[in-house]
Design a protein around this motif. Structure first.
Motif, mmCIF file in Angstrom:
data_model
loop_
_atom_site.group_PDB
_atom_site.id
_atom_site.type_symbol
_atom_site.label_atom_id
_atom_site.label_comp_id
_atom_site.label_asym_id
_atom_site.label_seq_id
_atom_site.Cartn_x
_atom_site.Cartn_y
_atom_site.Cartn_z
ATOM 1 N N ALA A 92 -0.273 1.302 12.050
ATOM 2 C CA ALA A 92 0.399 0.186 12.706
ATOM 3 C C ALA A 92 1.104 -0.703 11.683
ATOM 4 O O ALA A 92 2.248 -1.129 11.892
ATOM 5 C CB ALA A 92 -0.616 -0.628 13.508
ATOM 6 N N ALA A 93 0.423 -0.975 10.571
ATOM 7 C CA ALA A 93 1.033 -1.822 9.543
ATOM 8 C C ALA A 93 2.274 -1.154 8.962
ATOM 9 O O ALA A 93 3.327 -1.802 8.810
ATOM 10 C CB ALA A 93 0.022 -2.123 8.443
ATOM 11 N N TYR A 94 2.209 0.120 8.652
ATOM 12 C CA TYR A 94 3.371 0.812 8.100
ATOM 13 C C TYR A 94 4.462 0.985 9.155
ATOM 14 O O TYR A 94 5.650 1.009 8.826
ATOM 15 C CB TYR A 94 2.979 2.156 7.490
ATOM 16 N N GLY A 95 4.068 1.120 10.416
ATOM 17 C CA GLY A 95 5.063 1.179 11.488
ATOM 18 C C GLY A 95 5.826 -0.128 11.606
ATOM 19 O O GLY A 95 7.055 -0.133 11.782
ATOM 20 N N ILE A 96 5.121 -1.250 11.517
ATOM 21 C CA ILE A 96 5.785 -2.560 11.549
ATOM 22 C C ILE A 96 6.661 -2.707 10.300
ATOM 23 O O ILE A 96 7.772 -3.244 10.370
ATOM 24 C CB ILE A 96 4.739 -3.686 11.664
ATOM 25 N N HIS A 97 6.192 -2.234 9.159
ATOM 26 C CA HIS A 97 6.964 -2.296 7.916
ATOM 27 C C HIS A 97 8.269 -1.508 8.044
ATOM 28 O O HIS A 97 9.317 -1.920 7.527
ATOM 29 C CB HIS A 97 6.138 -1.753 6.745
ATOM 30 N N ASN A 98 8.246 -0.391 8.749
ATOM 31 C CA ASN A 98 9.462 0.413 8.945
ATOM 32 C C ASN A 98 10.476 -0.284 9.828
ATOM 33 O O ASN A 98 11.650 0.078 9.827
ATOM 34 C CB ASN A 98 9.127 1.784 9.527
ATOM 35 N N LEU A 99 10.047 -1.280 10.603
ATOM 36 C CA LEU A 99 10.974 -2.049 11.436
ATOM 37 C C LEU A 99 11.766 -3.064 10.600
ATOM 38 O O LEU A 99 12.656 -3.714 11.121
ATOM 39 C CB LEU A 99 10.220 -2.756 12.559
ATOM 40 N N GLY A 100 11.387 -3.212 9.325
ATOM 41 C CA GLY A 100 12.149 -4.078 8.445
ATOM 42 C C GLY A 100 11.368 -5.262 7.923
ATOM 43 O O GLY A 100 11.898 -6.059 7.149
ATOM 44 N N LEU A 101 10.126 -5.438 8.314
ATOM 45 C CA LEU A 101 9.302 -6.531 7.827
ATOM 46 C C LEU A 101 8.653 -6.123 6.514
ATOM 47 O O LEU A 101 8.466 -4.929 6.249
ATOM 48 C CB LEU A 101 8.224 -6.839 8.867
ATOM 49 N N TRP A 105 3.466 -8.783 5.296
ATOM 50 C CA TRP A 105 3.541 -9.374 6.640
ATOM 51 C C TRP A 105 3.074 -8.380 7.693
ATOM 52 O O TRP A 105 2.444 -8.753 8.683
ATOM 53 C CB TRP A 105 4.975 -9.848 6.942
ATOM 54 N N SER A 106 3.354 -7.117 7.502
ATOM 55 C CA SER A 106 2.938 -6.084 8.459
ATOM 56 C C SER A 106 1.406 -6.009 8.552
ATOM 57 O O SER A 106 0.834 -5.978 9.651
ATOM 58 C CB SER A 106 3.488 -4.724 8.056
ATOM 59 N N PHE A 107 0.741 -5.996 7.380
ATOM 60 C CA PHE A 107 -0.727 -5.963 7.382
ATOM 61 C C PHE A 107 -1.295 -7.260 7.950
ATOM 62 O O PHE A 107 -2.334 -7.247 8.638
ATOM 63 C CB PHE A 107 -1.262 -5.702 5.966
ATOM 64 N N LEU A 108 -0.628 -8.384 7.677
ATOM 65 C CA LEU A 108 -1.081 -9.669 8.216
ATOM 66 C C LEU A 108 -0.984 -9.678 9.744
ATOM 67 O O LEU A 108 -1.890 -10.175 10.424
ATOM 68 C CB LEU A 108 -0.253 -10.803 7.614
ATOM 69 N N ILE A 109 0.063 -9.110 10.301
ATOM 70 C CA ILE A 109 0.219 -9.041 11.761
ATOM 71 C C ILE A 109 -0.883 -8.164 12.371
ATOM 72 O O ILE A 109 -1.500 -8.526 13.385
ATOM 73 C CB ILE A 109 1.626 -8.514 12.127
ATOM 74 N N VAL A 110 -1.164 -7.023 11.746
ATOM 75 C CA VAL A 110 -2.215 -6.131 12.264
ATOM 76 C C VAL A 110 -3.574 -6.821 12.177
ATOM 77 O O VAL A 110 -4.370 -6.786 13.132
ATOM 78 C CB VAL A 110 -2.201 -4.787 11.501
ATOM 79 N N GLY A 111 -3.858 -7.474 11.047
ATOM 80 C CA GLY A 111 -5.125 -8.198 10.904
ATOM 81 C C GLY A 111 -5.239 -9.330 11.917
ATOM 82 O O GLY A 111 -6.310 -9.546 12.509
ATOM 83 N N GLY A 112 -4.128 -10.066 12.144
ATOM 84 C CA GLY A 112 -4.123 -11.138 13.149
ATOM 85 C C GLY A 112 -4.367 -10.599 14.551
ATOM 86 O O GLY A 112 -5.064 -11.214 15.360
ATOM 87 N N ALA A 113 -3.800 -9.419 14.843
ATOM 88 C CA ALA A 113 -4.017 -8.800 16.157
ATOM 89 C C ALA A 113 -5.488 -8.456 16.348
ATOM 90 O O ALA A 113 -6.061 -8.671 17.435
ATOM 91 C CB ALA A 113 -3.146 -7.558 16.299
#
Length: 171
Positions: A92-101, A105-113
């Motif tokens: 999930a974190a690397y998927g969010i990272h591929n969206l351009g973030l 921040w990607s790992f922070l979003i997954v941890g927050g979720a």
């Protein structure tokens, strides 16, 4: 004229040949005594009870085997699901990272979720815990029993040596 004993033997042979039975006892001949019939019935009832117990044991063994197999399968499924969490988190974190973030921040979003899901689960648990009530009927019954026992007076008993009345102590 025919012999009555011969007729009885022929009748017994006819019954035996046709396989007539009365309950669990097979009719073999009129010369069986009541004691023999009772002994046969007792033996057959005993065998029936033993067979029923054996059947129950076999069914229980099958149920226990199924339960153990089901429990082991559920444990394996839980362990595999637990092992998949880190992999899915990274995906999930690397998927969010591929969206351009950014990766951080990607790992922070997954941890927050995950923290948000944990908070929702905690709120659900607190709501369920608030609905838990004390066992009112059991408490009322215990109080009633205590009230009855407080009014009970001990019965005096005689001491065997001095024949003096001694009251029982409740302490």
């Amino acid at each position: 004229m025919s012999d009555p004993g011969k007729r009885a033997a022929t009748a017994a042979g006819a019954v035996e040949a046709t396989g007539d039975t009365v309950g669990p006892v097979r009719l073999i001949g009129p010369d069986r005594t009541l004691g023999q019939l009772v002994a046969t019935a007792t033996a057959e009832m005993s065998a029936l009870v033993h067979d029923e117990i054996a059947l129950a044991k076999a069914e229980l063994r099958q149920d226990v085997k199924r339960g153990v197999t089901g429990g082991a399968s559920l444990t394996i499924a839980g362990v595999l699901a637990l092992f998949s969490l880190p992999v899915l988190s990274f995906a999930a974190a690397y998927g969010i990272h591929n969206l351009g973030l950014g990766l951080a921040w990607s790992f922070l979003i997954v941890g927050g979720a995950f923290l948000l899901l944990a908070g929702l689960a905690a709120l659900l648990a607190m709501a369920k815990f608030k609905k838990v009530k004390p066992p009112e009927r059991s408490i009322a019954s215990a109080k009633q029993t205590a009230a009855v026992l407080q009014n009970v007076k001990p019965h005096p008993r005689q001491d065997e040596d001095s024949a003096v009345v001694v009251a029982r102590s409740s302490a």
